[in-house]
Design a protein around this motif. Structure first.
Motif, PDB file in Angstrom:
ATOM      1  N   HIS A 149      -2.670  17.755  23.529  1.00 18.26           N
ATOM      2  CA  HIS A 149      -3.736  18.453  22.791  1.00 18.26           C
ATOM      3  C   HIS A 149      -5.048  18.316  23.558  1.00 18.26           C
ATOM      4  N   SER A 150      -6.045  19.082  23.104  1.00 21.94           N
ATOM      5  CA  SER A 150      -7.428  18.950  23.548  1.00 21.94           C
ATOM      6  C   SER A 150      -8.304  19.271  22.344  1.00 21.94           C
ATOM      7  N   GLY A 151      -9.310  18.433  22.123  1.00 24.46           N
ATOM      8  CA  GLY A 151     -10.135  18.569  20.925  1.00 24.46           C
ATOM      9  C   GLY A 151      -9.847  17.437  19.951  1.00 24.46           C
ATOM     10  N   GLU A 152     -10.777  17.184  19.090  1.00 31.17           N
ATOM     11  CA  GLU A 152     -10.656  16.058  18.142  1.00 31.17           C
ATOM     12  C   GLU A 152      -9.568  16.341  17.117  1.00 31.17           C
ATOM     13  N   LEU A 153      -8.803  15.253  16.773  1.00 34.77           N
ATOM     14  CA  LEU A 153      -7.696  15.370  15.826  1.00 34.77           C
ATOM     15  C   LEU A 153      -8.005  14.581  14.568  1.00 34.77           C
ATOM     16  N   SER A 154      -7.387  15.000  13.454  1.00 36.43           N
ATOM     17  CA  SER A 154      -7.365  14.194  12.234  1.00 36.43           C
ATOM     18  C   SER A 154      -5.911  14.055  11.795  1.00 36.43           C
ATOM     19  N   TYR A 155      -5.605  12.937  11.081  1.00 36.48           N
ATOM     20  CA  TYR A 155      -4.211  12.591  10.775  1.00 36.48           C
ATOM     21  C   TYR A 155      -4.026  12.371   9.281  1.00 36.48           C
ATOM     22  N   GLU A 161       8.110  14.972   0.443  1.00 32.78           N
ATOM     23  CA  GLU A 161       7.937  16.410   0.540  1.00 32.78           C
ATOM     24  C   GLU A 161       6.459  16.792   0.357  1.00 32.78           C
ATOM     25  N   TYR A 162       6.085  17.898   1.029  1.00 32.92           N
ATOM     26  CA  TYR A 162       4.737  18.458   0.867  1.00 32.92           C
ATOM     27  C   TYR A 162       4.603  19.013  -0.551  1.00 32.92           C
ATOM     28  N   PRO A 163       3.502  18.840  -1.262  1.00 31.63           N
ATOM     29  CA  PRO A 163       2.217  18.314  -0.777  1.00 31.63           C
ATOM     30  C   PRO A 163       1.981  16.863  -1.199  1.00 31.63           C
ATOM     31  N   SER A 164       3.007  16.037  -1.217  1.00 28.99           N
ATOM     32  CA  SER A 164       2.839  14.639  -1.615  1.00 28.99           C
ATOM     33  C   SER A 164       2.383  13.835  -0.406  1.00 28.99           C
ATOM     34  N   PHE A 165       1.054  13.588  -0.304  1.00 24.21           N
ATOM     35  CA  PHE A 165       0.496  12.846   0.819  1.00 24.21           C
ATOM     36  C   PHE A 165       0.381  11.362   0.466  1.00 24.21           C
ATOM     37  N   VAL A 166       0.426  10.534   1.489  1.00 26.31           N
ATOM     38  CA  VAL A 166       0.263   9.091   1.312  1.00 26.31           C
ATOM     39  C   VAL A 166      -1.186   8.815   0.921  1.00 26.31           C
ATOM     40  N   HIS A 167      -1.346   8.142  -0.192  1.00 24.99           N
ATOM     41  CA  HIS A 167      -2.679   7.778  -0.671  1.00 24.99           C
ATOM     42  C   HIS A 167      -3.106   6.456  -0.040  1.00 24.99           C
ATOM     43  N   ALA A 184       0.654  -2.655   4.569  1.00 28.06           N
ATOM     44  CA  ALA A 184       0.451  -4.103   4.689  1.00 28.06           C
ATOM     45  C   ALA A 184       1.620  -4.874   4.106  1.00 28.06           C
ATOM     46  N   LYS A 185       2.210  -4.388   3.012  1.00 30.66           N
ATOM     47  CA  LYS A 185       3.313  -5.085   2.329  1.00 30.66           C
ATOM     48  C   LYS A 185       4.193  -4.006   1.697  1.00 30.66           C
ATOM     49  N   VAL A 186       5.433  -3.902   2.215  1.00 33.19           N
ATOM     50  CA  VAL A 186       6.339  -2.846   1.757  1.00 33.19           C
ATOM     51  C   VAL A 186       6.877  -3.201   0.375  1.00 33.19           C
ATOM     52  N   GLU A 187       6.899  -2.179  -0.496  1.00 33.51           N
ATOM     53  CA  GLU A 187       7.461  -2.320  -1.839  1.00 33.51           C
ATOM     54  C   GLU A 187       8.598  -1.307  -1.993  1.00 33.51           C
ATOM     55  N   THR A 188       9.380  -1.496  -3.032  1.00 33.09           N
ATOM     56  CA  THR A 188      10.537  -0.607  -3.241  1.00 33.09           C
ATOM     57  C   THR A 188      10.111   0.841  -3.398  1.00 33.09           C
ATOM     58  N   SER A 189       8.870   1.082  -3.935  1.00 31.40           N
ATOM     59  CA  SER A 189       8.392   2.459  -4.121  1.00 31.40           C
ATOM     60  C   SER A 189       8.075   3.142  -2.807  1.00 31.40           C
ATOM     61  N   ASP A 190       8.061   2.381  -1.703  1.00 29.09           N
ATOM     62  CA  ASP A 190       7.730   2.960  -0.405  1.00 29.09           C
ATOM     63  C   ASP A 190       8.937   3.592   0.269  1.00 29.09           C
ATOM     64  N   VAL A 191      10.145   3.386  -0.257  1.00 29.81           N
ATOM     65  CA  VAL A 191      11.354   3.916   0.375  1.00 29.81           C
ATOM     66  C   VAL A 191      11.321   5.438   0.318  1.00 29.81           C
ATOM     67  N   GLY A 192      11.564   6.091   1.480  1.00 28.25           N
ATOM     68  CA  GLY A 192      11.572   7.546   1.542  1.00 28.25           C
ATOM     69  C   GLY A 192      11.335   8.019   2.965  1.00 28.25           C
ATOM     70  N   ASN A 193      11.035   9.330   3.112  1.00 31.46           N
ATOM     71  CA  ASN A 193      10.797   9.949   4.416  1.00 31.46           C
ATOM     72  C   ASN A 193       9.293  10.143   4.620  1.00 31.46           C
ATOM     73  N   TYR A 194       8.831   9.831   5.839  1.00 30.99           N
ATOM     74  CA  TYR A 194       7.411   9.937   6.175  1.00 30.99           C
ATOM     75  C   TYR A 194       7.243  10.908   7.338  1.00 30.99           C
ATOM     76  N   THR A 195       6.294  11.846   7.182  1.00 30.42           N
ATOM     77  CA  THR A 195       6.052  12.867   8.213  1.00 30.42           C
ATOM     78  C   THR A 195       4.577  12.836   8.595  1.00 30.42           C
ATOM     79  N   CYS A 196       4.307  12.721   9.893  1.00 23.65           N
ATOM     80  CA  CYS A 196       2.920  12.703  10.399  1.00 23.65           C
ATOM     81  C   CYS A 196       2.411  14.136  10.503  1.00 23.65           C
ATOM     82  N   VAL A 197       1.199  14.389   9.948  1.00 22.41           N
ATOM     83  CA  VAL A 197       0.560  15.696   9.989  1.00 22.41           C
ATOM     84  C   VAL A 197      -0.669  15.586  10.888  1.00 22.41           C
TER      85      VAL A 197
END
Length: 1028
Positions: A149-155, A161-167, A184-197
Motif C-alpha cells: 500500500h501507499s498512504g495512511e491506513l486505519s484498522y 460476520e460483518y457488521p459485528s466489529f470487535v469492540h 489481554a485475557k481470552v474468555e470463552t466468548s472470544d471463540v470465533g473467526n476474526y477478519t482484519c479490515v
C-alpha cells in the motif's frame, strides 16, 4: 550581451519612477503544494499549481527530481497558465519532487519543493490462515499483515460476520500502527473467526484479510501471571510542532492489566492530553517544545507490573524570521543581505542566483544566512534566493538585485531656485543629482570657478557651505557633477538679507492670581520678509484659539506681545517668544511667578487618639510664592453634614506648625480629618482626607430626652423616651436603665433595656393600680459603665375602661339628615374608670350594628348631633363611655325616624321690579311631593356682587320687598324650607345697578359672583302679597 546591459540600465531608471508598470523580476503569487493522488481516482489528472507575476511576463517551466521537464516531449504533460497538468499519472514515472521555475530578462527563481505521492491499497495475497488455539485466561495476538500500500491506513477487526466489529476496551486493543488485534485475557466468548479490515484513509478503499479461527484448548485454564507489554511506542518518537502525537501501549495478563501514563522526569502530563481505548492510546494535540520529554506506560495487575519507556523529541520545519528584500543600488556600491529562519534542528542555509547554486568565490562572500558583495557590478544583477533547510523541510525566500549605472541627472533634483540667508549667517546650497557611480563636484559663482577658503567649502555630498555670510556673497551659483557616464549642472541664486533683532524682550514678572499682564516682544526686521511670532509656555506652543480665555496676541507688525488675562496658578512658568522669518529664527524668554493661595497640605496623618482628642500631623503643600500664615483643621463623621471646623490645641495654628491636637470630639465615633492652609492671598484647597479612626470609648454623658409615657393596657405602666443618637452613645454595648416608683415612695424599681434603638418600656403587673402616678427616670450605660439619669417625671399607669353605661338616652330628629342625641352620665359612685368622653353609634334599621357610624365627644359633653343620614329612615342609636383603656358597656339602643326630605322642586317664575329704592320679588309657590316634607316658608339669600358673605331673610309668603341701594349689583337666590330641612335653591338672579327709579326683570342664572363689603346699611321691609 549588450542588449541585456541596456535592459538593466533601463530597469534601473524605471525603478526610480516607482510606477505600477515598473519592470521587475519574477515573483511567486502561488507555489505548488505536496499532494497524495489516489491511484483509483476517477479523475485521471494531477494539477500542480504555480502563479507568477513579473514585468516582462515570466516564462514558466518545471523540474522533477532536479531535472527539467520537457513538456513538449510527453503528451501527458501540459501547462495551464503556469500550472502543470499531468494526464493519466503513473506512480512509477510521476512520483517525486517537483519545482516550478520562473524566468524573465531580470533572472530566474525556483519554487518550494512539492512532493507528488500515489495512494493505493492492494488485496491480501493469502486466502486462508491457520487456526489459533489458546487456553482460557491466556493472552493472545492476531496478526493483520496488511498488503502492499501507499498512504495512511486505519484498522478494524470483524468478529465472525460483518457488521459485528470487535469492540475495544480494557481487554481488547487494535493497534493503528500494525493492525494487530490484542486480547489481554481470552474468555470463552472470544471463540470465533476474526477478519482484519484495512482502510486507506486517502483513497477510502477497504480490503478484508482472510479469517483467522480462534479456539480454546482442552488442557485447562491459564493461571494468573504478571503483565507482559506487547504494544509499546518506540524508544525515540520524533514529533513535529503543532501535530497530534499518538502513543500506543497495551499488555497481556491475567487478571486484565490496567494501563496508566506518566512522565519519567516527574513533570505533569499536559492537561490537553487525551486517553482513549481504556488508556491504551495517549494522544497529545498541538505538540509543542514543552511537551517533549520521557514518557512511561505502566501496565499493572495483582501479579505485578511492567513499564515501557520512550522519548518524545520535538522538531520543527524551518520558518522565516527574517526574509530578504529587493535591492536597487548604484554600481560599485556595497550590497549585503541576511536571512534568518527558526527550526529544530537549526536550519542550514544556501543561496541561489537565477535558480542555480551560488558559491562563495571572488567578490561574493557567503556566511550562514548572509550574502555580501562589496563592490557590485552590472553582472551581479539578477534574482537571488536564500534557502533554509533541515531534515524536516526546505523554505525559499526571493529578492531581486538591480544595479543602477547612469550619468549625473538634475531633472528631478534641481538646485533651489532662490536661497535666502541673513548677513552673518550660514547657508548650505544642496547639490544632489541622480548619478551612478557617485560623481565629482565643482561650483561656479556666475561664470567664475569658485575657490574654497575658510568661509566657503564643498561638502562630501557635493553641497556648498558658506559661513559668516556677507552682502558680497549674493549672486548665482552653479553645481557641476561629473562621472564616467557624463556631466550635468544646475544653477540657483543666493539672496542676502539684513538679520532680525529683538528690540524689547519679555521680562520676568511676579504677579498675583487674578491679575492680567502683557509680556512684550518687539523686533526690527527686513520688511521685505514676512515675520511670524509664536509663544511657548513650558515648552509647549500656545494655542490662542483653544486657550483664548487667558491668552491673546497683541501688538502691530513688528510686535508680538502676549496678554495673559485672569492669571491662575497654572500659568506660572517659562514663556518664550519665538520670531521667525524665511532667513532667521530667534527667541527671547521670561519667567512668570504667580502668587496665590497655598496648595493642599499633604499626608494628613492621625498619630494618636483618645476618647475626645486626636493628634494630627501633616506636611505643608506648595505655598505658591506666598508664605503660609495658618492652618485650619476640619473633621467629618458618618453623622455630620459635610466637613466641619473643629477646635484644636493650639487654637490658632501658624504656618510653621505641622501638628495639632483636635479637642472636643465625641467618644467612640469614626472621624476623618483634613487640613486647609491660608496665606495673605487667600484660603487654599483642602488636603486629601486622612484615614478613618474611631475615638476611644467613654462613659455615656447624654441622657434620653422627653421621658414620658402613659396609656397601654390594663395592669401596664408604659414609659417612653427619645433614643440617644449613635454619635452621643460614647461606646459599644449601649443601652438604657429604666427606673420607676409609685409617687411618694422611696425605693426605685430598675430594669435594663439592652437595645440602643429602644424607645419604650412596658412594665406589667396584675397588682398595678389603674391610673396611678409613678415617678420615672431613664439612665444610660455602655461598655465603660453607667452614665447619669434623666430628670424625674411623673407618668400614670394604664387606666380601666368605664364599667357602667350612660343613662337616659334620648334621640330626636332635627331634619331629614340630622338627629340629636342626649344622655346622662353614669353615677360617680356606681362605676370605675375615668371617663374621657362618649362614643355614639348610629345604624340604620336594615344594617348590622357592627357597621354602625361612630361619633366621639370629648370631656363632659352629654349631647351631640348625628348628620348625613337618609331622610324618612328608622335609625338605632346607643351610647357608651370611653377612656385610654377602651370603651365601657353600651346603653340600651333607642330608635328615631328622620323627617321626610325637603322639597326637591326650586321656586320658579321669579319676577322682580324696582320702585322708589325698593326691589320687589315674586315667585310661584312650591308644592311638596308625597314623600317630601311640607313647605313651611322660603329663604331669600342676597349679597352684593363683589362680596362673598350672604344675608338671609325668611318669609312664609311668595313675595318679598327689599329696601336696597341702587348703586350696586346684587345676586339673589330663593329656596323653600321644611321640617326636613332646606329644599332646592333657585338659579342665581343678578339685579344690575339701577340708573333710574323704575326697572323690572325676571329670574336668570348668574355664572359668577363678585364679593362686596358687608350689607350692614341695607334697610329691608317685608310686605306679604299673598297667603300660603
Amino acid at each position: 550581451m549588450r542588449l541585456l546591459w541596456e535592459l538593466l540600465v533601463l530597469h534601473s531608471v524605471m525603478v526610480c519612477l516607482a510606477d505600477d508598470n515598473t519592470l521587475h523580476g519574477p515573483v511567486f503569487l502561488q507555489e505548488p503544494n505536496s499532494m497524495i493522488f489516489p491511484l483509483d481516482s476517477e479523475e485521471k489528472k494531477v494539477k500542480l499549481s504555480c502563479e507568477v507575476k513579473g514585468n516582462p511576463r515570466p516564462t514558466i517551466g518545471w523540474k522533477l527530481n532536479g531535472s527539467s521537464i520537457d513538456v513538449g516531449m510527453d503528451y501527458r504533460y501540459s501547462l495551464v497558465e503556469g500550472s502543470l497538468l499531468i494526464n493519466n499519472p503513473n506512480k512509477s514515472q510521476d512520483a517525486g519532487t517537483y519545482q516550478c521555475v520562473a524566468t524573465n530578462p531580470f533572472g530566474t527563481i525556483v519554487s518550494r519543493e512539492a512532493k507528488l505521492q500515489f495512494a493505493y491499497l492492494e488485496n491480501f495475497k493469502t486466502r486462508t490462515r491457520s487456526t489459533v488455539s489458546v487456553r482460557q485466561g491466556q493472552g493472545m495476538v492476531l496478526l493483520c499483515g496488511p498488503p502492499p500500500h501507499s498512504g495512511e491506513l486505519s484498522y478494524a477487526w470483524i468478529f465472525n460476520e460483518y457488521p459485528s466489529f470487535v469492540h475495544q476496551d480494557s481487554r481488547r486493543f487494535v493497534s493503528q500502527e500494525t493492525g494487530n488485534l490484542y486480547i489481554a485475557k481470552v474468555e470463552t466468548s472470544d471463540v470465533g473467526n476474526y477478519t482484519c479490515v484495512v482502510t486507506n484513509t486517502v483513497t477510502n478503499s477497504r480490503v478484508l484479510g482472510p479469517p483467522t479461527p480462534l479456539v480454546l484448548r482442552n488442557d485447562g485454564v491459564m493461571g494468573e501471571y504478571e503483565p507482559k507489554i506487547e504494544v509499546q511506542f518506540p524508544e525515540t518518537v520524533p514529533s513535529a510542532k503543532g501535530t497530534t502525537v499518538k502513543l500506543e501501549c497495551f499488555a497481556l495478563g491475567n487478571p486484565v492489566p490496567t494501563i496508566s501514563w506518566r512522565r519519567a522526569d516527574g513533570k505533569q502530563i499536559p492537561r490537553k492530553a487525551r486517553r482513549h481505548r481504556s488508556s491504551g492510546l495517549l494522544e497529545i494535540p498541538n505538540f509543542q517544545q514543552e511537551d517533549a520529554g520521557p514518557y512511561e506506560c505502566v501496565a499493572e495487575n495483582v501479579r505485578g507490573k511492567n513499564v515501557a519507556r520512550g522519548q518524545l523529541t520535538f522538531y520543527a520545519q524551518p520558518s522565516w524570521i527574517q526574509r530578504i528584500g529587493d535591492v536597487h543600488t548604484a554600481i560599485e556600491e556595497r550590497v549585503s543581505w541576511e536571512c534568518r529562519a527558526s527550526g529544530r534542528p537549526k536550519p542550514s542555509y544556501r543561496w541561489l542566483k537565477d535558480g542555480e547554486p551560488l558559491l562563495p568565490q571572488g567578490r561574493v562572500q557567503l556566511e550562514q544566512g548572509s550574502l555580501t558583495i562589496p563592490n557590485v557590478s552590472l553582472s551581479d544583477a539578477g534574482m537571488y534566493q536564500c534557502v533554509a533547510e533541515n531534515r524536516h523541510g526546505v523554505i525559499f525566500a526571493s529578492a531581486e538585485l538591480s544595479v543602477i549605472a547612469i550619468g549625473p541627472d538634475f531633472s528631478k533634483t534641481l538646485l533651489k531656485k532662490l536661497t535666502l540667508v541673513k548677513v552673518g549667517g550660514e547657508v548650505i546650497i544642496e547639490c544632489k543629482p541622480k548619478a551612478s557611480p557617485r560623481p565629482t563636484y565643482s561650483w561656479k559663482k556666475g561664470k567664475d570657478i569658485l575657490r574654497e577658503n575658510e568661509r566657503i567649502t564643498v561638502l562630501d555630498d557635493g553641497s556648498l557651505r558658506i559661513v559668516n555670510v556677507t552682502k558680497s556673497d549674493a549672486g548665482s551659483y552653479t553645481c557641476v557633477a561629473t562621472n564616467h557616464f557624463g556631466t550635468a549642472s544646475s544653477t540657483g541664486s543666493l539672496v542676502v538679507k539684513d538679520p532680525t533683532r529683538v528690540m524689547v524682550s519679555p521680562f520676568s514678572m511676579d504677579v498675583t492670581v487674578g491679575e492680567s499682564i502683557v509680556l512684550p516682544c518687539q523686533v526690527s526686521h527686513d520688511h521685505s520678509l514676512d515675520i511670524v511670532f509664536t509663544w511657548s509656555f513650558n515648552g509647549h506652543l500656545i494655542d490662542f484659539e483653544k486657550d483664548g480665555d487667558h491668552f491673546e496676541r497683541v501688538g502691530g507688525d513688528s510686535a508680538g506681545d502676549l496678554m495673559i488675562r485672569s492669571i491662575q496658578l497654572k500659568h506660572a512658568g517659562k514663556y518664550v517668544c519665538m520670531v521667525q522669518t524665511s532667513v532667521d529664527k530667534l527667541s527671547a524668554a521670561a519667567d512668570l511667578i504667580v502668587r496665590g493661595p497655598p496648595g493642599p497640605p499633604e499626608a494628613v496623618t492621625i498619630d494618636e487618639v483618645t476618647d475626645t482628642t486626636a493628634q494630627l500631623s501633616w506636611r505643608p503643600g506648595a505655598d505658591n510664592h506666598s508664605p503660609i500664615t495658618m492652618y485650619v483643621v476640619q473633621a467629618r463623621t458618618p453623622f455630620s453634614v459635610g466637613w466641619q471646623a473643629v477646635s484644636t490645641v493650639p487654637e490658632i495654628i501658624d504656618g510653621r506648625t505641622f501638628t495639632a491636637t483636635v479637642v472636643g470630639l465625641n467618644p467612640w465615633v469614626e472621624y476623618e480629618f483634613r487640613a486647609v492652609a491660608a496665606n495673605l492671598i487667600g484660603i487654599g484647597e483642602p488636603s486629601r482626607p486622612s484615614e478613618k479612626r474611631r475615638t476611644e470609648e467613654a462613659l455615656p454623658e447624654v441622657t434620653p430626652a422627653n421621658v414620658s409615657g402613659g396609656g397601654g393596657s390594663k395592669s401596664e405602666l408604659v414609659i417612653t423616651w427619645e433614643t440617644v443618637p449613635e454619635e452621643l452613645q460614647n461606646g459599644g454595648g449601649f443601652g438604657y436603665v429604666v427606673a420607676f416608683r409609685p409617687l411618694g415612695t422611696v425605693s426605685w424599681m430598675q430594669t435594663v433595656v439592652a437595645s440602643p434603638d429602644a424607645a419604650r418600656y412596658v412594665f406589667r403587673n396584675e397588682s398595678l393600680p389603674p391610673f396611678s402616678p409613678y415617678e420615672v427616670k431613664v439612665g444610660v450605660y455602655n461598655n465603660k459603665g453607667e452614665g447619669s439619669f434623666s430628670p424625674v417625671t411623673v407618668v400614670y399607669s394604664a387606666e380601666e375602661e368605664p364599667t357602667r353605661a350612660p343613662t337616659t338616652v334620648l334621640a330626636r330628629s332635627l331634619s331629614a339628615s340630622d338627629v340629636e342625641v342626649s344622655w346622662a352620665p353614669p353615677w360617680e359612685n356606681q362605676h370605675k374608670g375615668r371617663i374621657q368622653g362618649y362614643e355614639v353609634r348610629c345604624w340604620q334599621h336594615d344594617e348590622k350594628e357592627e357597621n354602625a357610624k361612630r361619633i366621639r365627644t370629648v370631656g363632659n359633653q352629654t349631647s351631640t348631633k348625628v348628620s348625613n343620614l337618609r331622610g324618612n329612615a328608622l335609625y338605632h342609636l346607643a351610647v357608651r363611655a370611653y377612656n385610654t383603656a377602651g370603651t365601657g358597656p353600651s346603653s340600651a339602643a333607642v330608635n328615631v325616624t328622620t323627617k321626610k326630605p325637603p322639597p326637591s322642586q326650586p321656586p320658579g317664575n321669579i319676577v322682580w321690579n324696582s320702585s322708589n329704592s325698593k326691589i320687589i320679588l315674586n315667585w310661584d309657590q312650591v308644592k311638596a311631593l308625597d314623600n317630601e316634607s311640607e313647605v313651611r316658608g322660603y329663604k331669600v339669600l342676597y349679597r352684593w356682587n363683589r362680596q362673598s358673605s350672604t344675608s338671609v331673610i325668611e318669609t312664609n309668603k311668595t313675595s318679598v320687598e327689599l329696601s336696597l341701594p341702587f348703586d350696586e349689583d346684587y345676586i339673589i337666590e330663593i329656596k323653600p324650607f321644611s321640617d326636613g330641612g332646606d329644599g332646592s335653591s333657585s338659579e342665581q338672579i343678578r339685579i344690575p345697578k339701577i340708573s333710574n327709579a323704575y326697572a323690572r326683570g325676571s329670574g336668570s342664572s348668574t355664572s359668577s359672583a363678585c364679593t362686596l363689603s358687608a350689607l350692614s346699611t341695607i334697610m329691608i321691609s317685608l310686605t306679604a302679597r299673598s297667603s300660603l
